[in-house]
Structure formats: structure tokens, C-alpha cells
Scaffold this active site. Structure first.
Site, PDB file in Angstrom:
ATOM      1  N   GLU A   1       0.844  -1.198   0.000  1.00 41.52           N
ATOM      2  CA  GLU A   1       0.000   0.000   0.000  1.00 41.52           C
ATOM      3  C   GLU A   1       0.883   1.253   0.000  1.00 41.52           C
ATOM      4  O   GLU A   1       0.703   2.160  -0.821  1.00 41.52           O
ATOM      5  CB  GLU A   1      -0.890  -0.024   1.244  1.00 41.52           C
ATOM      6  CG  GLU A   1      -1.782   1.192   1.416  1.00 41.52           C
ATOM      7  CD  GLU A   1      -2.513   1.172   2.752  1.00 41.52           C
ATOM      8  OE1 GLU A   1      -3.496   1.919   2.876  1.00 41.52           O
ATOM      9  OE2 GLU A   1      -2.104   0.433   3.674  1.00 41.52           O
ATOM     10  N   HIS A   2       1.819   1.323   0.935  1.00 43.92           N
ATOM     11  CA  HIS A   2       2.757   2.439   1.039  1.00 43.92           C
ATOM     12  C   HIS A   2       4.176   1.904   0.860  1.00 43.92           C
ATOM     13  O   HIS A   2       4.526   0.871   1.438  1.00 43.92           O
ATOM     14  CB  HIS A   2       2.688   3.119   2.414  1.00 43.92           C
ATOM     15  CG  HIS A   2       1.315   3.522   2.843  1.00 43.92           C
ATOM     16  ND1 HIS A   2       0.542   2.750   3.684  1.00 43.92           N
ATOM     17  CD2 HIS A   2       0.579   4.625   2.542  1.00 43.92           C
ATOM     18  CE1 HIS A   2      -0.615   3.356   3.885  1.00 43.92           C
ATOM     19  NE2 HIS A   2      -0.630   4.490   3.207  1.00 43.92           N
TER      20      HIS A   2
END
Length: 428
Positions: free
Chosen positions: A324-325
Site C-alpha cells: 500500500e505504502h
């Protein structure tokens, strides 16, 4: 708390540790199925019943009055309002760059082709409530909808046992220009807006994260409405070189781990010395954090430190995870950016901490999780618009191409398709 793996020697064990396959339990599935059926068939009565059962309150007005929103805004710390307004301006400015325009072009024979971009009419933004309040989710979901030109933007969020909605969320709704706010949460809220009731409007799209019941409900109503994605637990990968600051890395890993025991945080580095330093720093600092127990459990169950033979291998491991990040704590992040393909958002350099993106930078913080960054994208203006093809065929071009088109239909065995062309050819 954090186990060190060596890649590629420990690849199998690493994959097992970081397995993010989503599996919803059958009891939750049955519960959501029942909720959706009752809301679809009974409407408001079912919504109120489930709200009383799950939120502990019997509501008489599901919509938050404008006066309550205005009061929350007026009572808020002016400095906080200023921060919200600046953040919303940043987010809106970024999303304006995503706005698409309709296009038309003319071909030979007077044919005009094109694509028309139009906004959806109604959107629902689901904002989590409960123990934590996330006004940032209000801003991040509202900005692309506003830029897209959505006519009506509704927001729903769970209320407390007294029927009150967190005032910071209401203040953010005011800043973001939300059309209407509802004090509902859970699968019953998703169902109400997906199907519509006597008092709740049916929307065209539902966006925003929630618990597993909300995620399951969004999955089930897809097709009746559009959705953004099925949100899973938070996750971050940090790629770092030997010169990275261990405490920066640890706090960025903690920032994801404090969300949820199911959150994931991974360091990937070619430096064994940095790996040891980060593991020691994490063990030393975890006990000083307010959510230290949650952080420790998340990093133990879903965290890892991966030592690779090179920076290229580090990029390969990150793409395998598709996080996601993704943070790049390296001397020249732009140099390795071309080697990275799969991530929801990439944070360039040690000063670009993920928290900046969560609240203030501008790119959306609603990102694909559970490895879906391989094929999904962040929430954007594109989620709130539709594309309609425009075809204006000319009489002369039908005369030139009509029989070819009819023969194509003949080969598919669709007589009426062919005759729809040939009947026009007879009138030329």
C-alpha cells in the site's frame, strides 16, 4: 518482535510471514447477507433495527441536522480548521490534475467519434467511526468527488451511544462541502445507500474504508453500485540503504503497526548493520508507545526485516509484496524509482514520511492493500466519472462500409444486426 530474513535464501519463509490473502469468516458473511437482504426488503425499519442492535441506540433521525454540523464547525479549534482547509486545498489541487476532458475527432467521410466524460450523480463516502475518528478520510474521499463534479455527496459515519457524531468529522464535512451527513455505520449503512430506502438516497458509488462487515457489504453490493476497492489492513514497506536513520524507519513502521494488529510493516535493505540497528531500535521503543501492545503484535505477526544482496534485489522483494505504502530511505530515490512497479504510493526520501501523505501532501491516501497494488490504483477523480462513447456515422460512410459491416454480422449469425444495416442501404 521483528525477524530478520535473508533474500533469496529465506524467500519461502518470508512469503509465509507476509501472506496477505484476505479470508472473510463464514459467520461474518452470513451476517452481512442477512443485513443486506433485510435492508433491501424492509428499508428504514431494518436500518434502524440493526443500528440499535450494533450501535446501542434507537435513532429517530438518521440524518445529521445542518445546525449540528455548523455547531461542530463553530466550536472547533480555529487552528485545526485552518489545517483542515489547507490540507483540503492541497488534496483538491492534486486531484485537479487528474480531471479528464471529453474528446471528439472527425474521420474521413464525415464520421465523428468521441468519448464524453460525465460525473456520477450521487456518491456515498463511508467514514470509519468508533474508537477513532478520521477527518482525513472525509477530505480524501470528498476532494476527488468534488473535482469530478458529483451532484450530491453524502457521508455516513457511526454515531456514539448518544447519537452524536464526532465533531472533528463534522467539521471536516463542512470544510469539504459534503451535501448531507448520516449517523449510520456498518453493513446496514452500505446497504441503505446501495439500495435506497424511503429516507436514504440510492447512490451511484460507495467509497471509503471500514471494518470487515463494511468490506463484505461493499463487495456484495458491487454491481448495484460502483465501489472504490475492498480495503484491508494498513501496510508499509521501507527500502533503505546503509545511510538511513534507524529511528526514522522504526517510527514509520510503528505508524502503520499502531492501526491494527493485522497491519504489516517491512524493512528491506542491503545493509545487515542497518537491519540489526532497526530491530534493536524497534524493540527498545515499542514499550514507549501508547499503542505499544498493538504495535508489538502487528510487527511480530506481520512484520519483517529483509536483508538483500543488492538494491535491485530490494526492489524485487518490494514488487513481490506490492505494498500500500512504499518509502524509499535511500540517498537517491529517483535512481531506483524506475525499478519499482507495484505500490499504492511511493514516498521519496527520508523527509517524505508516510504521515505527510496521510494528511497533507495532496495525493489520495485511499490506496490498494493486500497486494492489489498490482492491478488497483489510489482513489481518484476517475472513480467518480463515467465514459460514454459517441458515434456519429455519416450517410456517405454507411454507403461505403455498410455491406462490410453486414457481412461481419452474417459471420456471427446475427441476422437482425445485418438487416439493420441493409435496410438503410436500400434507402440511400
Amino acid at each position: 518482535m521483528l525477524t530478520i530474513y535473508h533474500f533469496p535464501q529465506d524467500e519461502a519463509a518470508l512469503r509465509e510471514q507476509l501472506n496477505r490473502t484476505v479470508s472473510f469468516d463464514p459467520d461474518a458473511q452470513r451476517t452481512v447477507d442477512d443485513i443486506l437482504y433485510r435492508v433491501r426488503t424492509e428499508g428504514d425499519a431494518a436500518v434502524l433495527d440493526y443500528t440499535e442492535r450494533f450501535q446501542g441506540i434507537r435513532l429517530y433521525d438518521m440524518r445529521v441536522p445542518e445546525a449540528e454540523i455548523e455547531a461542530a464547525y463553530a466550536a472547533a479549534d480555529p487552528e485545526f480548521i485552518a489545517i483542515l482547509e489547507e490540507a483540503f486545498a492541497n488534496i483538491t489541487a492534486f486531484h485537479r490534475n487528474e480531471a479528464e476532458k471529453s474528446f471528439f475527432y472527425e474521420q474521413k467521410g464525415g464520421v465523428i467519434l468521441g468519448q464524453r466524460v460525465t460525473p456520477m450523480e450521487k456518491a456515498l463516502l463511508y467514514v470509519p467511526g468508533g474508537k477513532a475518528a478520521y477527518p482525513s478520510s472525509v477530505l480524501m474521499n470528498a476532494a476527488p468527488a468534488q473535482v469530478a463534479g458529483v451532484d450530491e455527496i453524502s457521508m455516513t459515519t457511526p454515531c456514539d451511544a448518544e447519537g452524536k457524531v464526532n465533531p472533528h468529522i463534522l467539521a471536516a464535512a463542512k470544510v469539504a462541502g459534503i451535501t448531507s451527513v448520516y449517523r449510520l455505520g456498518g453493513a446496514q449503512a452500505v446497504a441503505a445507500f446501495a439500495y435506497g430506502t424511503a429516507t436514504i438516497p440510492k447512490v451511484d458509488i460507495v467509497t471509503g474504508p471500514g471494518n470487515k462487515y463494511v468490506a463484505l457489504a461493499k463487495k456484495q453490493v458491487f454491481g448495484h453500485v460502483a465501489i472504490d476497492s475492498i480495503a484491508g489492513p494498513s501496510e508499509v514497506v521501507v527500502i533503505a540503504d546503509a545511510g538511513a536513520e534507524p529511528e526514522f524507519i522504526v517510527m514509520d513502521m510503528f505508524a502503520q503497526a499502531e492501526h491494527d494488529p493485522d497491519a504489516s510493516a517491512v524493512l528491506i535493505t542491503p545493509s545487515a548493520e542497518l537491519a540489526d540497528a532497526v530491530r534493536e531500535t524497534a524493540a527498545r521503543l515499542a514499550g514507549t508507545m501508547l499503542r505499544g501492545e498493538v504495535i508489538t503484535r502487528a510487527l511480530t505477526d506481520n512484520g519483517a526485516i529483509v536483508v538483500t544482496g543488492s538494491m535491485q534485489e530490494a526492489c524485487k522483494v518490494s514488487d513481490m509484496i506490492a505494498p500500500e505504502h512504499l518509502e524509499l530511505h535511500v540517498d537517491n530515490p529517483w535512481e531506483i524509482l524506475p525499478d519499482l512497479r507495484h505500490a499504492g504510493a511511493i514516498f521519496m526520501g527520508q523527509w517524505s514520511c508516510e504521515t505527510v501523505g496521510d494528511y497533507f501532501a495532496g495525493p489520495n491516501h485511499t490506496l490498494p492493500t493486500n497486494g492489489t497494488a498490482r492491478f488497483f490504483s489510489p482513489l481518484s477523480v476517475r472513480d467518480f466519472v463515467k465514459h460514454t462513447s459517441i458515434i456519429a456515422w455519416s450517410k456517405s460512410e454507411l454507403a461505403r462500409t455498410g455491406e462490410k459491416i453486414a457481412r461481419f454480422a452474417d459471420h456471427e449469425g446475427l441476422q437482425a444486426h445485418a438487416e439493420a444495416v441493409r435496410v438503410r442501404l436500400k434507402h440511400l
